[in-house]
Motif scaffolding. Structure first.
Motif, PDB file in Angstrom:
ATOM      1  N   SER A   1      10.867 -17.229  45.462  1.00 43.38           N
ATOM      2  CA  SER A   1      10.377 -16.087  44.681  1.00 43.38           C
ATOM      3  C   SER A   1      11.527 -15.232  44.178  1.00 43.38           C
ATOM      4  CB  SER A   1       9.428 -15.238  45.526  1.00 43.38           C
ATOM      5  OG  SER A   1       8.274 -15.955  45.875  1.00 43.38           O
ATOM      6  N   PHE A   2      12.523 -15.025  45.031  1.00 42.80           N
ATOM      7  CA  PHE A   2      13.667 -14.198  44.634  1.00 42.80           C
ATOM      8  C   PHE A   2      14.390 -14.804  43.435  1.00 42.80           C
ATOM      9  CE2 PHE A   2      18.257 -13.532  44.754  1.00 42.80           C
ATOM     10  CZ  PHE A   2      18.314 -12.156  44.595  1.00 42.80           C
ATOM     11  N   TYR A   3      14.778 -16.070  43.549  1.00 43.19           N
ATOM     12  CA  TYR A   3      15.538 -16.682  42.460  1.00 43.19           C
ATOM     13  C   TYR A   3      14.701 -16.807  41.189  1.00 43.19           C
ATOM     14  CZ  TYR A   3      19.398 -17.737  45.608  1.00 43.19           C
ATOM     15  OH  TYR A   3      20.466 -17.628  46.474  1.00 43.19           O
ATOM     16  N   LEU A   4      13.425 -17.119  41.345  1.00 44.66           N
ATOM     17  CA  LEU A   4      12.539 -17.191  40.181  1.00 44.66           C
ATOM     18  C   LEU A   4      12.460 -15.836  39.505  1.00 44.66           C
ATOM     19  CD1 LEU A   4      10.490 -18.848  38.544  1.00 44.66           C
ATOM     20  CD2 LEU A   4       8.732 -18.107  40.168  1.00 44.66           C
ATOM     21  N   HIS A   5      12.265 -14.790  40.302  1.00 46.15           N
ATOM     22  CA  HIS A   5      12.137 -13.441  39.756  1.00 46.15           C
ATOM     23  C   HIS A   5      13.426 -13.014  39.046  1.00 46.15           C
ATOM     24  CE1 HIS A   5      10.045  -9.579  39.615  1.00 46.15           C
ATOM     25  NE2 HIS A   5      11.211  -8.994  39.829  1.00 46.15           N
ATOM     26  N   VAL A   6      14.535 -13.270  39.662  1.00 42.69           N
ATOM     27  CA  VAL A   6      15.827 -12.854  39.107  1.00 42.69           C
ATOM     28  C   VAL A   6      16.138 -13.573  37.802  1.00 42.69           C
ATOM     29  CG1 VAL A   6      18.318 -13.023  39.482  1.00 42.69           C
ATOM     30  CG2 VAL A   6      16.865 -12.087  41.272  1.00 42.69           C
ATOM     31  N   PHE A   7      15.867 -14.863  37.756  1.00 41.48           N
ATOM     32  CA  PHE A   7      16.294 -15.651  36.601  1.00 41.48           C
ATOM     33  C   PHE A   7      15.357 -15.571  35.394  1.00 41.48           C
ATOM     34  CE2 PHE A   7      18.584 -18.451  39.861  1.00 41.48           C
ATOM     35  CZ  PHE A   7      19.753 -17.728  39.725  1.00 41.48           C
ATOM     36  N   VAL A   8      14.083 -15.282  35.611  1.00 46.19           N
ATOM     37  CA  VAL A   8      13.165 -15.275  34.465  1.00 46.19           C
ATOM     38  C   VAL A   8      12.792 -13.885  33.984  1.00 46.19           C
ATOM     39  CG1 VAL A   8      12.192 -17.481  35.211  1.00 46.19           C
ATOM     40  CG2 VAL A   8      11.016 -15.357  35.800  1.00 46.19           C
ATOM     41  N   SER A   9      13.003 -12.872  34.834  1.00 50.30           N
ATOM     42  CA  SER A   9      12.475 -11.548  34.499  1.00 50.30           C
ATOM     43  C   SER A   9      13.222 -10.862  33.362  1.00 50.30           C
ATOM     44  CB  SER A   9      12.482 -10.651  35.739  1.00 50.30           C
ATOM     45  OG  SER A   9      11.557 -11.128  36.700  1.00 50.30           O
ATOM     46  N   ILE A  10      14.472 -11.233  33.133  1.00 54.83           N
ATOM     47  CA  ILE A  10      15.205 -10.626  32.018  1.00 54.83           C
ATOM     48  C   ILE A  10      14.517 -10.934  30.690  1.00 54.83           C
ATOM     49  CG2 ILE A  10      17.375 -10.677  30.733  1.00 54.83           C
ATOM     50  CD1 ILE A  10      18.831 -11.027  33.336  1.00 54.83           C
ATOM     51  N   SER A  11      13.889 -12.102  30.612  1.00 53.66           N
ATOM     52  CA  SER A  11      13.233 -12.487  29.362  1.00 53.66           C
ATOM     53  C   SER A  11      12.129 -11.515  28.971  1.00 53.66           C
ATOM     54  CB  SER A  11      12.658 -13.907  29.474  1.00 53.66           C
ATOM     55  OG  SER A  11      11.618 -13.949  30.447  1.00 53.66           O
ATOM     56  N   VAL A  12      11.459 -10.912  29.958  1.00 57.40           N
ATOM     57  CA  VAL A  12      10.355 -10.008  29.618  1.00 57.40           C
ATOM     58  C   VAL A  12      10.865  -8.668  29.103  1.00 57.40           C
ATOM     59  CG1 VAL A  12       8.752 -11.132  31.190  1.00 57.40           C
ATOM     60  CG2 VAL A  12      10.079  -9.185  31.995  1.00 57.40           C
ATOM     61  N   LEU A  13      12.080  -8.293  29.464  1.00 59.01           N
ATOM     62  CA  LEU A  13      12.652  -7.076  28.884  1.00 59.01           C
ATOM     63  C   LEU A  13      12.824  -7.229  27.380  1.00 59.01           C
ATOM     64  CD1 LEU A  13      15.395  -6.179  31.527  1.00 59.01           C
ATOM     65  CD2 LEU A  13      13.384  -4.805  30.971  1.00 59.01           C
TER      66      LEU A  13
END
Length: 225
Positions: A53-65
């Motif tokens: 969950s941590f790595y998934l959250h870190v790597f994909v969440s920038i795209s939503v910004l």
């Protein structure tokens, strides 16, 4: 003119924040357990679902910004509606199926004890719900409601930036708070203030800026015109 400058500066600040987030993310590509924030998570790092969950959250969440920011560009809405729709779909899919659920898992293990955990769990649940409602109202062509839900969703997206901003401000002000108390305070301020601003100030301004008006049909329902 002043409003246009204001929106431009806001977008620039968000893009700069996204760039800083990218720089913070790069060290985690080494997948080393003693990297930056992970130093404080040594007890939970061995837990597989938390680590994923941590790595998934870190790597994909920038795209939503980025994709979320594109949703509030009237220029793109008018000139490139397909880009608006596609970026909106990417935003919704990432939040609902990737960033939101992974953030929820992380929330249950958040630093700061129960009070911080409640904050992050609520943040994740509301983020998923608001985004799902934004997607649903778009599919139903209920545009004023769509903008409202998407604004709420993006306000929570920006908590990734405001959390770090408040942490910086508290450090600069040298407030006499215990580290745990400071973290709990930041965890709540990072998203509740954003939502308050969205509800009290930005909603009406944004709907007007996007050029969407509402009308009441003969059956009493509200529709976009």
């Amino acid at each position: 003119m002043l409003k246009k400058i204001g929106w431009t500066l806001t977008a620039a600040a968000i893009l700069y924040g996204a760039w800083l987030m990218l720089l913070l993310t790069l060290p985690y590509t080494a997948f080393e357990k003693y990297t930056d924030f992970l130093i404080t998570k040594q007890r939970v790092y061995p837990i597989r679902h938390w680590r994923i969950s941590f790595y998934l959250h870190v790597f994909v969440s920038i795209s939503v910004l980025i994709t979320g920011l594109l949703q509030f560009s009237k220029y793109l809405l008018d000139k490139y509606p397909r880009l608006h729709r596609n970026s909106g779909k990417i935003y919704a899919i990432v939040v609902i199926f990737l960033s939101g659920p992974s953030g929820l898992v992380m929330g249950f293990y958040a630093n700061g004890g129960i009070y911080a955990r409640v904050s992050f769990v609520l943040l994740s649940l509301l983020w998923i719900f608001f985004t799902a409602m934004g997607w649903r109202t778009a599919m139903q062509a209920r545009w004023p409601e769509h903008i409202t839900w998407m604004l709420r969703s993006y306000a929570l997206t920006l908590s990734a930036l405001t959390l770090r901003l408040y942490a910086l401000l508290l450090g600069l002000m040298h407030m006499p708070l215990r580290p745990v108390t400071a973290y709990i305070t930041i965890s709540w301020l990072s998203w509740t203030v954003n939502l308050l601003l969205a509800e009290l100030l930005l909603k009406r301004v944004l709907i007007k800026r996007m050029g969407i008006k509402t009308a009441v049909s003969p059956d009493g329902n509200t529709a976009a015109i």
